[in-house]
Design an enzyme around this catalytic site. Structure first.
Site, PDB file in Angstrom:
ATOM      1  N   GLY A   1       0.781  -1.027  -0.048  1.00 23.98           N
ATOM      2  CA  GLY A   1      -0.083   0.129   0.165  1.00 23.98           C
ATOM      3  C   GLY A   1       0.715   1.256   0.106  1.00 23.98           C
ATOM      4  O   GLY A   1       2.058   0.931   0.172  1.00 23.98           O
ATOM      5  N   CYS A   2       0.332   2.407  -0.303  1.00 21.69           N
ATOM      6  CA  CYS A   2       1.112   3.799  -0.489  1.00 21.69           C
ATOM      7  C   CYS A   2       1.391   3.964   1.075  1.00 21.69           C
ATOM      8  O   CYS A   2       2.776   4.491   0.855  1.00 21.69           O
ATOM      9  CB  CYS A   2       0.015   4.649  -1.027  1.00 21.69           C
ATOM     10  SG  CYS A   2      -1.484   4.796  -0.515  1.00 21.69           S
TER      11      CYS A   2
END
Lengths: 337, 337, 337, 337
Positions: free
Chosen positions: D145-146
């Protein structure tokens, strides 16, 4: 009508203040002072401003007003405040000059001796909700900084109640109007749009000693404060995310109740319902501060979010709120609650 | 490798140009010149820039490069161009100094005599698609202004074909990077965000004579030009809405065909399909110009929309496009089509 | 106190309107209607809105109010207006339903028969400055569109005076709140920020017939109108740049005098001094329309710029201005001039 | 040429990925899949996208490609990954489906049983710098994920070295493209511009278990993690401010050296010089992560700032970085370092 003057009317704080005062039903603006724009109309400086003349400081009749608002650079503000008091006016100083009560600390943070240390002891630190009792007699009010207002309002009830321990992490994010209207590369549209960054991290920003001073005043065992301000690509608004450690015997519900009961009767401070976080949309162009209360995960920790408009509750709105109390006017007069 | 230099590397045009050149496979950047920041790295000036040193103009070895790009203020640019030509370098000048072919007109619009009028006649006005044939031999290219590029690319085929009459209304809207990186109140974030306004309306903007000159060069009976530039709250991008009158015998379909056939083989100019309007999203960070063709309502009128990135096709990208043709490289090399 | 209701309170126009009405000293908000959010508080829909309940249309006591404001989709608005009139309330309709006086034209532009053509003849087109005399007796006011308000206010005095000929080019730029609060890809932040584009060019936008109708009403020989609306990356505000041809005998000075004399006594319309162009900063969050007058270059042409806040003078503010006149209140009450 | 496919090409992550792949010199895009837009060109979905056809999932020839990139909703992604592996393709999954190694934890956080728990053990958590050794043999990569990428890159070297104790406060701020391209009120321009707010505070965001899993993998005594994500009014970019407690024997200098030595040879991670803070301007449209190291004030505390582009190093760029290593290509190919 109470006769007022504004020094430094052409910056963002000054423009906001003149806008509020021009709509205030109990105020007569007697004069506006600008060092650089004297002789012009305020409207020539900003197209939405009232069409009022700007005069130079030398032509300002200090004796003709009941109250003077100062939106001046530090140092200059301290001297103008002293002259205004001398002339019989009461002073609301929006600069930092009378916020630190210790002249040595002022000198350390502002790299210059304080021009009027003899006035420091009488200045009231104007976080209205916390200092209200002192305002009716005050001659000189030091209006708090925007970051301190957004951080101290949620901390104050908890500090007084002894709810906090360890370290307070104040991760704050501010709109760019707080950086002023003097042109600099860093605040150009093309530099800030679609950008975001921190600055002055740790214990290096000039608002840090101001917060530490008030925290220590409220609690003999105040937590350490670590501050991390950031610049947002928005014109106005400020949001602080406070990462807190709870003292023994405290939990989220008790902290929430403490905040709610302290602020239940306040017009300008709103503790948000469970599940709701503070946002800039809550507060833009109002004198509100909203506070969200959040579970951190670990039971001995708490997260608070607080939002205000840095130009209103963080500066000019709180200045007028203080003014209202000083002069016996309804506290909300001229302000959006 | 072709050895190049950039003068004025720290403004928005210069930063964009250095970014393009640093990724260009046939280019070696020999030096970057900055009047104000000499001695620092370009990265200290902007965090996304390459880590390349900046030198002062006095230390710039003009003889060591094949091509010089000038992103300098007018006047200063003309003199540096002359020195670079003298030293044997070819020059792409992104300032306005060699765009107007008439020295008297230059003096009228720039309030100063042209420093090197003897060079005006050999300068090529570098709207690449229209001047390509002259570039291989050119020593000195006057890179067009951003507004002229966005307006002349859609007008050129129609003017040459005699399609237009009456008055051309060019209602243009530009991102703020075109106003430069020198700090001014008007380009501060807090002034421009959520704002929008025109300036330099009519025939008063310095890009107007440049457009009139080219229009008259393409058509003995060019229409009158009325120009209305506006400032958008965006960093980069430019959109021109052209309100046109068609000459007898012309209609929307014929105008569309004329544009499509002129640009069918161009890598950087795209005539959009019917029903699609130009937008900044079409062109951001590319060297493209897109052109939309629209019914005005009245059959003898036409609306064109054109969009480009003012820093790329409107400045530094077109400069590299010209450079590529000048030096016999593939025209699209180093550029996004 | 005048008792009012708002239908469609949760869109941008409705939220703005409720905000104005909640601060209006002569108004009592009796109920707010929402189709989708009935049962919630308006504050749950937007954090800065007043804490007022939303009811469904079926529970709305139309007979209990003096005035009804409609912020509904077209078609639905016409039917609610008829029911409100039937119940004895006066209606200010912010939709397009009663703007076109010709039922056939309505059907052509809105692809449906008008639900109440019998009411068209009595509806007043509510451009306040031009229709003021009809408002005290009006039962039904069709509040103008935002684009028409920004274009017709500067055109009206010139059309009545016969100053214009040829073609009016209205190149308009609007903030995105005019596109409504229903989520669509095109109005997402990530699509619009740093973007800009036209749409509905020529004579295809539904505001075009509304403007043509009024122009023809004011002048037997009204010019042709070509319209080019654009979407700006701002939330609120609208700026129209009008490219005009002057009739014989007219020049810039005479046009300026005509505008100045028409609007000299208007509280909400300001003709700017020579050299000053309209901007969104002039008008944001006010009920103002400002008009700039500019030389085009050719003596027989003129450029006007006009700016207003599309949610205020372009919608909800003008609705309250109309309401004030309808009910004999001071025209500026509750509004920012 | 390595033949690839992208599923979910029309969201922000998909569009960014197709843009990178289309310019990648070793890649042949064989097909792009879209559930909702099959039959159209990608350019019809976004004007700056390549003109490539979109097919439906049913027509996608999984056997014709070497690698499949998945930008799909969770659940759907897990099933498509299994089918692609079955057909012989290697998979880079940009969804969350294969990030949590424990099927029960997946079910708890995603409220559904994992569709293919048998694949969890072989999936590589694709934080490239930390997992590089496993990629050449990997069939299935779970792209991080970011938020986890922006938080784990600065934490990883310190956790492995045992530098941290107590609680990690990760105060993160993200651009809105991370919220996806499905229209919602909260991500409309008019809601987000000039706004800012936190959400998912504490230990409630789905990225939290992903970070805890990796932290526990690197350290037997990993600190507690409190997470506070915020939404920024920017399209792309993410900045995390990490408030850390140092273990005994650690100070700022030792922490800085640990980070610098770990990342000295990394192309995409840059530890900034003393005094420089991370900003979105450092990283926009690049695959970089920059890390700033800051004194907190108290000697046993540390502040790190990290920035990346959520669509590039936080999603599609890191996916291509993983792909490059999986297929033996130069790790930086097709990416901006």
């Amino acid at each position: 009508m109470i006769r007022v003057a504004v020094f430094g009317a052409t910056g963002y704080t000054g423009l906001e203040l003149v806008g509020i005062l021009a709509r205030h039903p109990a105020v007569e603006i007697r004069f506006l002072v600008s060092g650089s724009q004297a002789g012009r109309s305020l409207r020539a400086v900003h197209p939405a401003a009232p069409d009022l003349p700007l005069v130079g400081a030398a032509e300002a009749p200090l004796g003709a007003v009941d109250a003077v608002f100062l939106c001046l650079p530090h140092g200059q503000s301290a001297r103008t405040a002293a002259a205004a008091l001398q002339a019989g006016a009461r002073v609301i100083d929006l600069s930092a000059d009378y916020r630190l009560r210790d002249a040595a600390e002022y000198e350390a943070w502002y790299q210059a001796p304080h021009p009027h240390p003899e006035l420091l002891s009488e200045a009231v630190y104007g976080l209205t909700e916390a200092c209200r009792a002192y305002l009716p007699e005050a001659r000189l009010v030091a209006n708090p900084g925007c970051y301190p207002t957004s951080i101290l309002l949620p901390l104050w009830p908890l500090l007084e109640a002894g709810a906090l321990t360890g370290t307070v992490i104040a991760d704050s994010k501010s709109g760019v109007s707080g950086a002023g209207r003097i042109p600099k590369v860093g605040t150009l549209y093309a530099e800030l749009a679609e950008n975001f960054y921190p600055y002055g991290i740790g214990q290096t920003h000039r608002h840090w000693p101001e917060m530490r001073q008030e925290m220590n005043g409220w609690s003999a065992a105040a937590p350490e404060l670590v501050f991390a301000p950031h610049l947002l690509p928005v014109t106005r608004g400020m949001l602080s995310t406070l990462h807190l450690e709870l003292a023994a015997g405290w939990d989220l519900d008790r902290a929430r109740l403490t905040l709610e009961s302290r602020y239940a009767t306040e017009a300008f401070v709103r503790v948000l319902p469970p599940g709701e976080a503070a946002s800039l949309a809550h507060v833009a162009r109002t004198n509100r501060c909203v506070i969200g209360v959040h579970a951190a995960g670990p039971a001995n920790r708490l997260v608070l979010t607080s939002a205000l408009d840095n130009l209103v509750k963080g500066a000019s709105g709180q200045a007028v709120q203080n003014f209202n109390v000083m002069f016996g006017l309804p506290e909300t007069q001229g302000l959006v609650a």
